[in-house]
Enzyme design. Structure first.
Site: not given
Ligand code: LLP
Length: 437
Positions: A288, A290, A326, A361
């Site tokens: 995790p 986020r 974002r 800009c």
């Molecule tokens: N594991 C892998 C292999 C991943 O690619 C990711 C996220 C995670 C775990 C963690 O995912 P989470 O639990 O955070 O959802 N920049 C984008 C999010 C990109 C996520 C990429 N991979 C945003 O701001 O929404």
């Protein structure tokens, strides 16, 4: 739940007034809550307690050393995607043997570093990558622990740019091919086949796609355990958070209200998945990012100007898309609140339909459009909520703007965990060719 709330009309992070931080450290400023980070970690840890499990915080979501140390102290492992992230984990006091290394483009240099530091496992995303890892391990006279990332071809029902588990995406090896790949990997003598990994996407707000993916992949994990003795199955990250009612969601009572019963919580996630995972008898990993850091951070900004055009009320602030990308990238929603609340702030007559925009800009440099917000003026401060994940880490120096500062709060203590980037550093590693002088 999180630890940002209004007390006597002032926004607090735990026991520290956010306005006092803005005054002391200037803006734009990221502020993180230690209590929220550790609580979110524990919520997941408790939810997964029916199975042997480990939690690997996705460093890409927030790689500040103070945040990483907070999670390492809580017992977290880490999900990394570059040698740089591994070195950050080590610099923060994290344990490399609790790191799993994903990513479709691992370089030789990064693979070598990870092998030397003794990571827990690579999540290999292609066969050429397995061959490369094997070659490097042979040269170093080591065995490389590996998992293969399976692409289950399941739609995560989230934003297209953060969907990873379908055949339209570059990630992993197709479900139908993966067993043959394991078979061939047994011939690569410097690999130690250790696990299976998947990750279908980010900001999932329903448990359905997770359940579908686990139902599809669990029988594969079982066969791989029997045939190849794998010891773990990582089900990736992706648990979503509340963005739209971010402030209210700080309160436990809000979560108990019947209207909120459709929201994804660690308990619901576990209730659906544990019964499918437990019979495997494997160690279950989650990654995790986020969920742990998202609601644990905010971005503070100061209003520079209010510009009324007759069509729009533009609130021009000193943070921009280079500090928090974002909204520009995904049209994402971040709740925006002033640091001080006046009586009647929620009444329509005290609000104005506003676009909060940065000074860059580009027309994509906005934090919200046509949103009813309390009236604010020059010098007032605003907080952009739920900015703890994929906030600072995606910052850039666009328009020659230095990286913002970051503060970590624990109870009544607040400490700078990253100084504002000195302006001169922005061009310190550049030079003018001799033949131009
Ligand atoms: N594991 C892998 C292999 C991943 O690619 C990711 C996220 C995670 C775990 C963690 O995912 P989470 O639990 O955070 O959802 N920049 C984008 C999010 C990109 C996520 C990429 N991979 C945003 O701001 O929404």
């Amino acid at each position: 739940m999180h630890d940002f709330s209004f007390k006597r009309g002032k926004l607090y992070c735990e026991n520290v007034s956010v306005a006092s931080l803005a005054e002391k450290h200037n803006t734009p400023l990221y502020v993180y809550s230690h209590a929220t980070l550790t609580r979110n970690f524990r919520l997941l840890d408790t939810a997964l307690s029916p199975v042997d499990h480990t939690i690997h915080f996705a460093v890409k979501a927030n790689s500040n050393l103070g945040v990483l140390r907070t999670l390492a102290n809580a017992g977290s492992g880490f999900d990394i995607v570059s040698g740089g992230e591994l070195q950050r984990v080590i610099a923060a006091g994290g344990d490399p043997s609790k790191c799993i290394f994903a990513g479709v483009g691992k370089t030789e240099e990064d693979i070598e570093l990870a092998l030397k530091k003794g990571i827990y496992a690579f999540s290999a995303e292609s066969e050429p990558e397995l061959i490369r890892i094997n070659q490097i391990a042979r040269r170093l006279k080591k065995k490389a622990p590996i998992a293969v990332r399976v692409n289950p071809n399941i739609d995560a029902k989230t934003h297209a740019k953060i969907t990873t588990g379908t055949y339209e995406n570059k990630f992993g090896i197709a479900f139908e091919e993966v067993e043959d790949v394991y078979e061939r990997a047994t011939k690569l003598k410097h690999l130690q086949i250790r696990g299976l990994q998947m990750h279908i996407g980010s900001q999932l707000t329903e448990v359905g796609p997770f359940e579908k993916a686990v139902r599809k992949v669990a029988p594969l994990a079982k066969r791989l355990a029997e045939k190849h003795g794998i010891e773990f199955f990582s089900i990736g990250g992706g648990v979503g958070i509340v963005y739209e009612s971010a402030l209210e969601s700080g309160d436990a009572k809000w979560w108990r209200s019947p209207k909120r019963k459709n929201l994804l919580t660690p308990a619901k996630y576990a209730a659906k998945l544990m019964s499918l995972l437990k019979p495997l008898g494997l160690r279950i990993l989650i990654e995790p990012g986020r969920f742990i850091a998202g609601n644990a951070g905010i971005l503070i900004t100061r209003v520079e100007y209010v510009k009324q055009t007759g069509v729009k009320n533009f609130v021009i602030v000193d943070a921009a898309m280079n500090d928090l990308a974002r909204p520009a990238l995904y049209d994402s929603y971040h709740e925006i609140v002033p640091l001080t609340r006046q009586a009647g702030h929620h009444l329509k007559k005290n609000q104005v339909c506003s676009d909060v925009v940065g000074p860059i800009c580009e027309s994509s440099d906005y934090f919200c459009k046509n949103r009813m917000l309390p009236k604010v003026g020059e010098g007032n401060h605003l907080a952009l909520l739920s900015a703890g994940a994929y906030g600072f880490v995606m910052a850039s120096n666009y328009n020659v703007r230095p990286f913002p500062a970051e503060v970590l709060v624990k109870g009544s203590q607040a400490e700078i965990v990253r100084k504002r980037q000195p302006r001169k550093q922005l061009w310190a590693s550049e030079s003018i060719p001799k033949w131009l002088k």
